[in-house]
Motif scaffolding. Structure first.
Motif, mmCIF file in Angstrom:
data_model
loop_
_atom_site.group_PDB
_atom_site.id
_atom_site.type_symbol
_atom_site.label_atom_id
_atom_site.label_comp_id
_atom_site.label_asym_id
_atom_site.label_seq_id
_atom_site.Cartn_x
_atom_site.Cartn_y
_atom_site.Cartn_z
ATOM 1 N N GLN A 74 0.815 -1.199 0.000
ATOM 2 C CA GLN A 74 0.000 0.000 0.000
ATOM 3 C C GLN A 74 0.859 1.264 0.000
ATOM 4 O O GLN A 74 0.600 2.210 -0.720
ATOM 5 C CB GLN A 74 -0.928 0.005 1.226
ATOM 6 C CG GLN A 74 -1.966 -1.112 1.221
ATOM 7 C CD GLN A 74 -2.939 -0.966 0.076
ATOM 8 O OE1 GLN A 74 -3.436 0.127 -0.189
ATOM 9 N NE2 GLN A 74 -3.216 -2.047 -0.615
ATOM 10 N N LYS A 75 1.884 1.277 0.834
ATOM 11 C CA LYS A 75 2.704 2.472 0.992
ATOM 12 C C LYS A 75 3.398 2.831 -0.311
ATOM 13 O O LYS A 75 3.518 3.993 -0.674
ATOM 14 C CB LYS A 75 3.729 2.244 2.106
ATOM 15 C CG LYS A 75 4.591 3.463 2.427
ATOM 16 C CD LYS A 75 5.480 3.180 3.611
ATOM 17 C CE LYS A 75 6.314 4.415 3.967
ATOM 18 N NZ LYS A 75 7.251 4.775 2.912
ATOM 19 N N LYS A 95 1.079 4.573 -2.968
ATOM 20 C CA LYS A 95 0.662 5.892 -2.499
ATOM 21 C C LYS A 95 1.816 6.879 -2.541
ATOM 22 O O LYS A 95 1.637 8.052 -2.894
ATOM 23 C CB LYS A 95 0.079 5.789 -1.086
ATOM 24 C CG LYS A 95 -1.289 5.121 -1.048
ATOM 25 C CD LYS A 95 -1.895 5.131 0.334
ATOM 26 C CE LYS A 95 -3.284 4.493 0.322
ATOM 27 N NZ LYS A 95 -3.908 4.481 1.650
ATOM 28 N N ASN A 108 1.933 10.133 -4.907
ATOM 29 C CA ASN A 108 2.213 11.424 -4.275
ATOM 30 C C ASN A 108 3.342 12.152 -5.010
ATOM 31 O O ASN A 108 3.290 13.377 -5.204
ATOM 32 C CB ASN A 108 2.587 11.223 -2.807
ATOM 33 C CG ASN A 108 2.802 12.550 -2.095
ATOM 34 O OD1 ASN A 108 1.985 13.461 -2.194
ATOM 35 N ND2 ASN A 108 3.907 12.660 -1.389
ATOM 36 N N TYR A 153 -7.356 8.119 -5.643
ATOM 37 C CA TYR A 153 -6.716 6.879 -5.205
ATOM 38 C C TYR A 153 -6.783 6.718 -3.690
ATOM 39 O O TYR A 153 -6.765 5.599 -3.171
ATOM 40 C CB TYR A 153 -5.257 6.840 -5.674
ATOM 41 C CG TYR A 153 -4.330 7.793 -4.955
ATOM 42 C CD1 TYR A 153 -3.553 7.362 -3.882
ATOM 43 C CD2 TYR A 153 -4.239 9.131 -5.339
ATOM 44 C CE1 TYR A 153 -2.704 8.243 -3.212
ATOM 45 C CE2 TYR A 153 -3.403 10.004 -4.680
ATOM 46 C CZ TYR A 153 -2.632 9.560 -3.624
ATOM 47 O OH TYR A 153 -1.808 10.428 -2.958
ATOM 48 N N ILE A 154 -6.876 7.842 -2.959
ATOM 49 C CA ILE A 154 -6.987 7.769 -1.499
ATOM 50 C C ILE A 154 -8.335 7.187 -1.112
ATOM 51 O O ILE A 154 -8.432 6.314 -0.236
ATOM 52 C CB ILE A 154 -6.805 9.175 -0.884
ATOM 53 C CG1 ILE A 154 -5.394 9.692 -1.173
ATOM 54 C CG2 ILE A 154 -7.057 9.146 0.623
ATOM 55 C CD1 ILE A 154 -5.168 11.124 -0.738
ATOM 56 N N ASN A 160 -8.363 3.584 -2.272
ATOM 57 C CA ASN A 160 -7.347 2.808 -1.560
ATOM 58 C C ASN A 160 -6.707 1.757 -2.466
ATOM 59 O O ASN A 160 -6.469 0.618 -2.069
ATOM 60 C CB ASN A 160 -7.924 2.131 -0.311
ATOM 61 C CG ASN A 160 -6.822 1.677 0.648
ATOM 62 O OD1 ASN A 160 -5.770 2.307 0.739
ATOM 63 N ND2 ASN A 160 -7.055 0.588 1.344
ATOM 64 N N ASP A 172 -4.115 1.472 -6.383
ATOM 65 C CA ASP A 172 -3.371 2.138 -7.445
ATOM 66 C C ASP A 172 -4.285 2.268 -8.657
ATOM 67 O O ASP A 172 -4.484 1.312 -9.413
ATOM 68 C CB ASP A 172 -2.125 1.315 -7.785
ATOM 69 C CG ASP A 172 -1.233 2.012 -8.821
ATOM 70 O OD1 ASP A 172 -1.680 3.006 -9.417
ATOM 71 O OD2 ASP A 172 -0.108 1.543 -9.025
#
Length: 310
Positions: free
Chosen positions: A56-57, A60, A64, A153-154, A157, A159
């Protein structure tokens, strides 16, 4: 008689001058477009050891960084282009950024500064079109007012770009080609003011469908289903000022970011219409994930004149 002749002459002269100016403006627009220079961008492959357990990280963080890149490119105050493509000979997905020639070095440094290990090089134009093949393409339109944001995408949750790229990854090495092209430029300066005014009206108790227009009963029905309000609650709302906090929040988040005017286009070339449509469907399937209740809906639209579109 002489007065009439002079009047006609003046009007004719004015028309000729206007025509010459118009042609000059068109030529200048074309010249400006031709000044865009492509940069190929190669990002380093991440090893499995460098990935987090859930992954996940990573996505994101990458998105970003991309958001920061869009902000930087927006700050150039000039049109720019983002492209992901598979040429007609080869199966590798290539990434490009197009910027005005005078901003080439600046954009290269910015990209290399954001994405560690990225290789940014000036590139020649590429060709996705198959000789004697079938070509097709689409572009995206917003169904609702530009004040309504897409699902991010946030919120999703996940890609959101991966499913779109997946469609490109299935293209055959020889005889098929495709490109996703995003043309962008900073939105007019008054757009944020317009959306801010909409937010102000929402805070005064105005309804979202009345503020932005274009939603009509469709949005009203979606809101009722999403909120699940009882008859008693609805009657209470009629007698009291109701502030749609969710709408205020989503529109506020939109104007907190740099706003861009965008053309999003997808073009495909293949030996047959069936193959071309199959590739196009594979790429466009990922577009639906950006839609959600109370969010923008992106409509996949086929242009009436494909040759002009290409």
């Amino acid at each position: 008689m002489l007065y009439i002749f002079l009047t006609i002459f003046v009007f004719a002269l004015a028309a000729v001058i206007f025509l010459l100016i118009s042609r000059g403006i068109k030529k200048q627009h074309l010249a400006n477009a031709m000044e865009l220079k492509l940069l190929s961008v190669r990002l380093p492959q991440q090893s499995k050891e460098g990935q987090t357990q859930a992954g996940q990280k990573d996505f994101k963080d990458e998105i970003n960084l991309s958001a920061q890149l869009f902000s930087i490119l927006s700050g150039l105050n000039a049109p720019f282009v983002l492209e992901a493509a598979v040429p007609h000979a080869g199966s590798e997905i290539l990434f490009y950024v197009g910027v005005p020639y005078k901003l080439l070095e600046s954009a290269s440094r910015q990209i290399e500064g954001l994405f560690k290990g990225a290789q940014v090089r000036p590139a020649d134009d590429y060709n996705i079109f198959i000789s004697g093949g079938e070509n097709t393409g689409v572009y995206l339109k917003q169904k609702f007012s530009y004040a309504i944001p897409v699902r991010t995408y946030i919120e999703a949750n996940l890609d959101t770009f991966a499913p779109i790229l997946s469609g490109l990854s299935k293209i055959n090495e020889v005889g098929e080609g495709a490109a996703i092209q995003i043309l962008a430029k900073p939105a007019p300066s008054n757009i944020k003011k317009v959306i801010s005014k909409m937010i102000s009206n929402l805070k005064k108790g105005a309804k979202l469908e009345d503020v932005v227009g274009g939603f009509n009963l469709t949005l009203k029905d979606i809101k009722k289903a999403a909120i699940g309000a009882s008859e008693e609650q609805r009657e209470k709302e009629k007698s009291e000022k109701f502030v749609d906090e969710e709408a205020v929040k989503m529109m506020g988040e939109k104007i907190s970011k740099p706003l861009l005017a965008v053309n999003f286009r997808i073009i495909v070339s293949a030996p047959s219409p069936f193959q071309a449509d199959q590739i196009l469907n594979g790429v466009t399937q990922g577009i639906s994930q950006f839609s959600a209740p109370l969010r923008q809906e992106l409509k996949i639209t086929k242009p009436s004149g494909l040759n002009k579109f290409f």
